[in-house]
Scaffold this active site. Structure first.
Site, PDB file in Angstrom:
ATOM      1  N   ASN A   9       1.924  -5.718  -1.698  1.00  0.00           N
ATOM      2  CA  ASN A   9       1.436  -4.698  -0.770  1.00  0.00           C
ATOM      3  C   ASN A   9       0.256  -4.018  -1.464  1.00  0.00           C
ATOM      4  O   ASN A   9       0.453  -3.201  -2.358  1.00  0.00           O
ATOM      5  CB  ASN A   9       2.579  -3.705  -0.478  1.00  0.00           C
ATOM      6  CG  ASN A   9       2.120  -2.509   0.331  1.00  0.00           C
ATOM      7  OD1 ASN A   9       1.022  -2.501   0.884  1.00  0.00           O
ATOM      8  ND2 ASN A   9       2.964  -1.483   0.407  1.00  0.00           N
ATOM      9  N   LYS A  11      -1.738  -1.889  -0.347  1.00  0.00           N
ATOM     10  CA  LYS A  11      -1.994  -0.534   0.139  1.00  0.00           C
ATOM     11  C   LYS A  11      -3.501  -0.364   0.417  1.00  0.00           C
ATOM     12  O   LYS A  11      -4.133  -1.310   0.856  1.00  0.00           O
ATOM     13  CB  LYS A  11      -1.448   0.497  -0.849  1.00  0.00           C
ATOM     14  CG  LYS A  11       0.029   0.200  -1.177  1.00  0.00           C
ATOM     15  CD  LYS A  11       0.741   1.299  -1.879  1.00  0.00           C
ATOM     16  CE  LYS A  11       2.204   0.877  -2.100  1.00  0.00           C
ATOM     17  NZ  LYS A  11       2.995   1.907  -2.739  1.00  0.00           N
ATOM     18  N   HIS A  94       6.827   1.535   6.297  1.00  0.00           N
ATOM     19  CA  HIS A  94       6.740   1.837   4.864  1.00  0.00           C
ATOM     20  C   HIS A  94       6.937   3.341   4.667  1.00  0.00           C
ATOM     21  O   HIS A  94       6.502   4.136   5.507  1.00  0.00           O
ATOM     22  CB  HIS A  94       5.375   1.389   4.319  1.00  0.00           C
ATOM     23  CG  HIS A  94       5.322   1.466   2.825  1.00  0.00           C
ATOM     24  ND1 HIS A  94       5.122   2.649   2.165  1.00  0.00           N
ATOM     25  CD2 HIS A  94       5.492   0.527   1.874  1.00  0.00           C
ATOM     26  CE1 HIS A  94       5.168   2.428   0.850  1.00  0.00           C
ATOM     27  NE2 HIS A  94       5.385   1.144   0.654  1.00  0.00           N
ATOM     28  N   GLU A  96       5.454   5.439   2.933  1.00  0.00           N
ATOM     29  CA  GLU A  96       4.209   6.226   2.979  1.00  0.00           C
ATOM     30  C   GLU A  96       3.786   6.491   4.426  1.00  0.00           C
ATOM     31  O   GLU A  96       3.212   7.527   4.733  1.00  0.00           O
ATOM     32  CB  GLU A  96       3.104   5.490   2.191  1.00  0.00           C
ATOM     33  CG  GLU A  96       3.353   5.602   0.690  1.00  0.00           C
ATOM     34  CD  GLU A  96       2.815   4.444  -0.138  1.00  0.00           C
ATOM     35  OE1 GLU A  96       1.979   3.672   0.349  1.00  0.00           O
ATOM     36  OE2 GLU A  96       3.272   4.316  -1.286  1.00  0.00           O
ATOM     37  N   GLU A 166      13.461   0.037  -0.379  1.00  0.00           N
ATOM     38  CA  GLU A 166      12.557   0.681  -1.327  1.00  0.00           C
ATOM     39  C   GLU A 166      12.961   2.137  -1.539  1.00  0.00           C
ATOM     40  O   GLU A 166      12.574   3.015  -0.741  1.00  0.00           O
ATOM     41  CB  GLU A 166      11.109   0.637  -0.807  1.00  0.00           C
ATOM     42  CG  GLU A 166      10.563  -0.761  -0.602  1.00  0.00           C
ATOM     43  CD  GLU A 166       9.035  -0.771  -0.652  1.00  0.00           C
ATOM     44  OE1 GLU A 166       8.496  -1.520  -1.466  1.00  0.00           O
ATOM     45  OE2 GLU A 166       8.402  -0.018   0.096  1.00  0.00           O
ATOM     46  N   GLY A 172       5.827   3.539  -7.017  1.00  0.00           N
ATOM     47  CA  GLY A 172       4.630   3.980  -7.735  1.00  0.00           C
ATOM     48  C   GLY A 172       4.907   4.960  -8.859  1.00  0.00           C
ATOM     49  O   GLY A 172       3.995   5.602  -9.364  1.00  0.00           O
ATOM     50  N   SER A 212       8.290  -0.112  -8.069  1.00  0.00           N
ATOM     51  CA  SER A 212       7.968  -0.372  -9.475  1.00  0.00           C
ATOM     52  C   SER A 212       8.475  -1.717  -9.991  1.00  0.00           C
ATOM     53  O   SER A 212       8.919  -1.815 -11.141  1.00  0.00           O
ATOM     54  CB  SER A 212       8.444   0.790 -10.359  1.00  0.00           C
ATOM     55  OG  SER A 212       7.784   1.993  -9.993  1.00  0.00           O
TER      56      SER A 212
HETATM   57  P1  PGA Z   1       5.119  -0.008  -6.211  1.00  0.00           P
HETATM   58  O1  PGA Z   1       5.073   0.059  -4.614  1.00  0.00           O
HETATM   59  O2  PGA Z   1       5.465  -1.438  -6.585  1.00  0.00           O
HETATM   60  O3  PGA Z   1       3.751   0.379  -6.661  1.00  0.00           O
HETATM   61  O4  PGA Z   1       6.177   0.933  -6.664  1.00  0.00           O
HETATM   62  C1  PGA Z   1       5.974  -0.662  -3.811  1.00  0.00           C
HETATM   63  C2  PGA Z   1       5.710  -0.389  -2.353  1.00  0.00           C
HETATM   64  O5  PGA Z   1       5.391   0.754  -2.010  1.00  0.00           O
HETATM   65  O6  PGA Z   1       5.805  -1.292  -1.494  1.00  0.00           O
END
Ligand code: PGA
Length: 250
Positions: A9, A11, A94, A96, A166, A172, A212
């Protein structure tokens, strides 16, 4: 046995020229991968990525879409538009988007239905906040998000939905859920799907872990009983690092 699906992803990162360079470097590194490989890229990269990944084992997905096929929704992109340029997958719900753009369980459900109507495969995200986790509500939250996301879908559609568990506190932050914790949460999602759609569907549905994931922890996570691969943010931005995650078995 279920296959492993490993999705990047990106982003809001990567200009088209960077995306093209990435795929050219990444393709030889993953061409013999046993897992299914997906890159979910920004809208502005989709067309370039689809063109350049044609004929390879890399599949391309979007990171969001509207549920309507067309209409007066300034700034939005419809499932029909995604399909028209050859997009195969789309991330829906997601955290976010839930956090910053008012995505709700209801819009998530509408978008999943619309994705299927337009022949796109949804990757649906669920996960608890740190506060919810500390209050012991993880299972309640993730099973309810799963139930509401899948409401009204046929068994066949549920089987073809990819779910990404998640935990929000792990996204992140560098904090990964332990493989045991992540596996247990995913088991509870699978159990909920079993209650609603039966054993056959629950044993086939792909459930990824995200938050992560890195080259150094991918193997431990993906070798558990119920984690069927990952949704990878930060560590998917570099082809070398992401290829190590994709080839975690080596
Ligand atoms: P990350 O993000 O691997 O940077 O923690 C995962 C995601 O938001 O899909």
């Amino acid at each position: 046995m279920r296959r492993k699906v490993i999705a990047g992803n990106w982003k809001m990162n990567m200009l088209p020229n960077e995306a093209i360079d990435y795929i050219q470097a990444f393709e030889p590194m993953v061409k013999n991968a046993k897992s299914e490989v997906i890159l979910c890229v920004p809208y502005t990269d989709l067309f370039y990525c689809i063109s350049i990944a044609q004929g390879t084992n890399i599949k391309i997905g979007a990171q969001n879409m509207h549920f309507a096929e067309s209409g007066a929704y300034t700034g939005e992109v419809s499932p029909k538009m995604l399909k028209s340029i050859g997009v195969e997958y789309v991330i829906i719900g997601h955290s976010e988007r839930r956090q910053y753009y008012n995505e709700t369980d209801e819009t998530v459900n509408k978008k999943i239905k619309s994705a299927f109507e337009n022949d796109l495969k949804p990757i649906v995200c669920v996960g608890e906040t740190l506060e919810e986790r500390e209050q012991g509500k993880t299972e309640e939250i993730i099973t309810s998000q799963t139930r509401l996301a899948l409401e009204g879908l046929s068994k066949e559609q549920v089987k073809n939905t990819i779910i990404a568990y998640e935990p929000i506190w792990a996204i992140g932050t560098g904090k990964t859920a332990t493989s045991e914790d992540a596996n247990n949460s995913i088991k509870s999602i699978r159990e909920e799907i079993k209650k609603l759609y039966g054993e056959e569907v629950s044993s086939e549905v792909i459930i990824q872990y995200g938050g992560s994931v890195k080259a150094s922890n991918a193997k431990e996570l993906f070798e558990t009983s119920d984690i069927d691969g990952g949704l990878v943010g930060g560590a998917s931005l570099k082809p070398e690092e992401f290829s190590k995650i994709v080839n975690y078995e080596e």
